[in-house]
Design a protein around this motif. Sequence first.
Motif, PDB file in Angstrom:
ATOM      1  N   GLY A   1      55.110   0.869   6.000  1.00 23.36           N
ATOM      2  CA  GLY A   1      55.811   0.657   4.742  1.00 23.36           C
ATOM      3  C   GLY A   1      54.939   0.435   3.541  1.00 23.36           C
ATOM      4  O   GLY A   1      55.267  -0.380   2.679  1.00 23.36           O
ATOM      5  N   GLU A   2      53.822   1.177   3.414  1.00 27.84           N
ATOM      6  CA  GLU A   2      52.898   0.900   2.317  1.00 27.84           C
ATOM      7  C   GLU A   2      53.248   1.607   1.014  1.00 27.84           C
ATOM      8  O   GLU A   2      52.587   1.388  -0.001  1.00 27.84           O
ATOM      9  CB  GLU A   2      51.466   1.249   2.745  1.00 27.84           C
ATOM     10  CG  GLU A   2      50.951   0.317   3.832  1.00 27.84           C
ATOM     11  CD  GLU A   2      49.441   0.378   3.967  1.00 27.84           C
ATOM     12  OE1 GLU A   2      48.839   1.340   3.481  1.00 27.84           O
ATOM     13  OE2 GLU A   2      48.866  -0.546   4.573  1.00 27.84           O
ATOM     14  N   MET A   3      54.263   2.482   1.040  1.00 26.78           N
ATOM     15  CA  MET A   3      54.736   3.066  -0.211  1.00 26.78           C
ATOM     16  C   MET A   3      56.262   3.079  -0.210  1.00 26.78           C
ATOM     17  O   MET A   3      56.906   4.129  -0.116  1.00 26.78           O
ATOM     18  CB  MET A   3      54.179   4.475  -0.411  1.00 26.78           C
ATOM     19  CG  MET A   3      54.442   5.040  -1.815  1.00 26.78           C
ATOM     20  SD  MET A   3      53.647   6.633  -2.087  1.00 26.78           S
ATOM     21  CE  MET A   3      51.961   6.118  -2.376  1.00 26.78           C
TER      22      MET A   3
ATOM     23  N   GLN B   1      57.212   6.584   1.586  1.00 30.42           N
ATOM     24  CA  GLN B   1      56.828   7.981   1.400  1.00 30.42           C
ATOM     25  C   GLN B   1      55.488   8.327   2.025  1.00 30.42           C
ATOM     26  O   GLN B   1      55.360   9.339   2.709  1.00 30.42           O
ATOM     27  CB  GLN B   1      56.808   8.307  -0.093  1.00 30.42           C
ATOM     28  CG  GLN B   1      58.192   8.373  -0.721  1.00 30.42           C
ATOM     29  CD  GLN B   1      58.148   8.855  -2.149  1.00 30.42           C
ATOM     30  OE1 GLN B   1      57.263   8.486  -2.924  1.00 30.42           O
ATOM     31  NE2 GLN B   1      59.102   9.687  -2.515  1.00 30.42           N
ATOM     32  N   ARG B   2      54.471   7.516   1.780  1.00 28.49           N
ATOM     33  CA  ARG B   2      53.133   7.877   2.272  1.00 28.49           C
ATOM     34  C   ARG B   2      53.036   7.800   3.785  1.00 28.49           C
ATOM     35  O   ARG B   2      52.309   8.584   4.425  1.00 28.49           O
ATOM     36  CB  ARG B   2      52.081   6.964   1.636  1.00 28.49           C
ATOM     37  CG  ARG B   2      50.657   7.369   2.002  1.00 28.49           C
ATOM     38  CD  ARG B   2      49.649   6.595   1.200  1.00 28.49           C
ATOM     39  NE  ARG B   2      49.708   5.162   1.477  1.00 28.49           N
ATOM     40  CZ  ARG B   2      49.049   4.266   0.770  1.00 28.49           C
ATOM     41  NH1 ARG B   2      48.303   4.636  -0.254  1.00 28.49           N
ATOM     42  NH2 ARG B   2      49.124   2.977   1.071  1.00 28.49           N
ATOM     43  N   ASP B   3      53.781   6.872   4.380  1.00 27.48           N
ATOM     44  CA  ASP B   3      53.667   6.668   5.825  1.00 27.48           C
ATOM     45  C   ASP B   3      54.655   7.500   6.630  1.00 27.48           C
ATOM     46  O   ASP B   3      54.633   7.459   7.863  1.00 27.48           O
ATOM     47  CB  ASP B   3      53.867   5.191   6.156  1.00 27.48           C
ATOM     48  CG  ASP B   3      52.866   4.302   5.434  1.00 27.48           C
ATOM     49  OD1 ASP B   3      51.686   4.671   5.395  1.00 27.48           O
ATOM     50  OD2 ASP B   3      53.274   3.261   4.901  1.00 27.48           O
ATOM     51  N   ASN B   4      55.552   8.230   5.920  1.00 26.73           N
ATOM     52  CA  ASN B   4      56.569   9.054   6.606  1.00 26.73           C
ATOM     53  C   ASN B   4      57.379   8.203   7.582  1.00 26.73           C
ATOM     54  O   ASN B   4      57.507   8.519   8.762  1.00 26.73           O
ATOM     55  CB  ASN B   4      55.905  10.228   7.340  1.00 26.73           C
ATOM     56  CG  ASN B   4      55.085  11.090   6.398  1.00 26.73           C
ATOM     57  OD1 ASN B   4      55.418  11.221   5.222  1.00 26.73           O
ATOM     58  ND2 ASN B   4      54.020  11.670   6.903  1.00 26.73           N
ATOM     59  N   GLN B   5      57.923   7.130   7.024  1.00 28.54           N
ATOM     60  CA  GLN B   5      58.670   6.169   7.839  1.00 28.54           C
ATOM     61  C   GLN B   5      59.937   5.718   7.114  1.00 28.54           C
ATOM     62  O   GLN B   5      60.025   5.773   5.887  1.00 28.54           O
ATOM     63  CB  GLN B   5      57.828   4.913   8.105  1.00 28.54           C
ATOM     64  CG  GLN B   5      56.553   5.139   8.863  1.00 28.54           C
ATOM     65  CD  GLN B   5      55.632   3.925   8.792  1.00 28.54           C
ATOM     66  OE1 GLN B   5      55.782   3.064   7.930  1.00 28.54           O
ATOM     67  NE2 GLN B   5      54.670   3.875   9.706  1.00 28.54           N
TER      68      GLN B   5
ATOM     69  N   VAL C   1      60.581   0.493  13.035  1.00 27.52           N
ATOM     70  CA  VAL C   1      59.922   1.474  12.171  1.00 27.52           C
ATOM     71  C   VAL C   1      60.234   2.865  12.744  1.00 27.52           C
ATOM     72  O   VAL C   1      59.878   3.167  13.883  1.00 27.52           O
ATOM     73  CB  VAL C   1      58.397   1.250  12.109  1.00 27.52           C
ATOM     74  CG1 VAL C   1      57.746   2.327  11.245  1.00 27.52           C
ATOM     75  CG2 VAL C   1      58.080  -0.131  11.569  1.00 27.52           C
ATOM     76  N   ILE C   2      60.909   3.674  11.955  1.00 31.55           N
ATOM     77  CA  ILE C   2      61.373   4.979  12.423  1.00 31.55           C
ATOM     78  C   ILE C   2      60.537   6.074  11.764  1.00 31.55           C
ATOM     79  O   ILE C   2      60.506   6.192  10.538  1.00 31.55           O
ATOM     80  CB  ILE C   2      62.858   5.184  12.085  1.00 31.55           C
ATOM     81  CG1 ILE C   2      63.693   4.017  12.626  1.00 31.55           C
ATOM     82  CG2 ILE C   2      63.362   6.510  12.627  1.00 31.55           C
ATOM     83  CD1 ILE C   2      65.122   3.992  12.096  1.00 31.55           C
ATOM     84  N   ALA C   3      59.850   6.871  12.578  1.00 33.34           N
ATOM     85  CA  ALA C   3      59.070   7.995  12.061  1.00 33.34           C
ATOM     86  C   ALA C   3      60.015   9.133  11.658  1.00 33.34           C
ATOM     87  O   ALA C   3      60.921   9.485  12.407  1.00 33.34           O
ATOM     88  CB  ALA C   3      58.080   8.473  13.114  1.00 33.34           C
ATOM     89  N   VAL C   4      59.802   9.695  10.474  1.00 36.24           N
ATOM     90  CA  VAL C   4      60.620  10.798   9.967  1.00 36.24           C
ATOM     91  C   VAL C   4      59.698  11.869   9.409  1.00 36.24           C
ATOM     92  O   VAL C   4      58.492  11.648   9.254  1.00 36.24           O
ATOM     93  CB  VAL C   4      61.598  10.309   8.880  1.00 36.24           C
ATOM     94  CG1 VAL C   4      62.615   9.337   9.461  1.00 36.24           C
ATOM     95  CG2 VAL C   4      60.857   9.674   7.713  1.00 36.24           C
ATOM     96  N   PRO C   5      60.226  13.062   9.078  1.00 36.01           N
ATOM     97  CA  PRO C   5      59.394  14.105   8.477  1.00 36.01           C
ATOM     98  C   PRO C   5      58.780  13.656   7.150  1.00 36.01           C
ATOM     99  O   PRO C   5      59.163  12.640   6.566  1.00 36.01           O
ATOM    100  CB  PRO C   5      60.369  15.268   8.287  1.00 36.01           C
ATOM    101  CG  PRO C   5      61.399  15.060   9.356  1.00 36.01           C
ATOM    102  CD  PRO C   5      61.559  13.571   9.451  1.00 36.01           C
ATOM    103  N   SER C   6      57.863  14.449   6.645  1.00 36.88           N
ATOM    104  CA  SER C   6      57.011  14.057   5.530  1.00 36.88           C
ATOM    105  C   SER C   6      57.754  13.842   4.207  1.00 36.88           C
ATOM    106  O   SER C   6      58.637  14.614   3.825  1.00 36.88           O
ATOM    107  CB  SER C   6      55.934  15.129   5.322  1.00 36.88           C
ATOM    108  OG  SER C   6      55.068  14.792   4.287  1.00 36.88           O
ATOM    109  N   GLY C   7      57.380  12.785   3.525  1.00 33.97           N
ATOM    110  CA  GLY C   7      57.863  12.517   2.185  1.00 33.97           C
ATOM    111  C   GLY C   7      59.269  11.972   2.064  1.00 33.97           C
ATOM    112  O   GLY C   7      60.018  12.400   1.180  1.00 33.97           O
TER     113      GLY C   7
END
Length: 231
Positions: free
Chosen positions: A3-5, A28-32, A44-50
């Motif tokens: 969650g850094e962005m 946004q930066r971490d794609n989460q 923490v849920i990984a999702v596609p970029s941006g």
Amino acid sequence: AIGEMPFWVSVKSDPDTGMYKKAYVTSQRDNQVVVLTGGVVSSVIAVPSGPSKSVLDSSQRYLYVACANDDSVAVIDTFSDRYLGRIPVGRPGDGFKGAMPNSLTLSANGRLLYVTLGGWNAVAVVDLRQGYVLGRIPTGWLPTSVSVSPNGKNLFIVNEKSIAGPNPGNLYYSWNTVAGASTNPTYANEYTWEMEKSGLLSLPTPDSNTLSYLTNVVDVNNNFPNENREP
């Protein structure tokens, strides 16, 4: 990194009390998508970029997330906080990205998802039952928000850039010290973002025939019919 962005928050409420239950924060930066329960990170849920803006459906079961760098919408099950998959909003068979989905909203009946495509100056109309783009609506420059009227008959779209503001006489920067230079009393300077003007569009939601026509307009506006013939 977690969650850094952080960019956008969708809040899930308790169906009985209406009180806050969970917050889904796009990073946004971490794609989460970071899930907060009781003020602490619970998942923490990984999702596609941006991942950009997100929206919950009326049942609060599904969270839809616009993923700007992936030309897709991510679908998350909020019961299990699990990533279910993606809905592509680019053109089928096109190997290039650039539609830049950045915001979204649901139709009044919850069957359609309207997604702003900042890179294509358009709004995609997605049939959620089929997971398929029905068509696209042309907008102004860089749409960043879309809303639907309560009766579902009108769309309201914000364009971040629209047409640049006036620059009478091509005046110098206000800090220009060249002898005889004029200053522009309207703007502090003539930096591009200083001069841009946002815009608001109001339009009726199109029927299927109109949507088909408007989709062709979007294609022509973006030069899609000629792209494969140009170096």
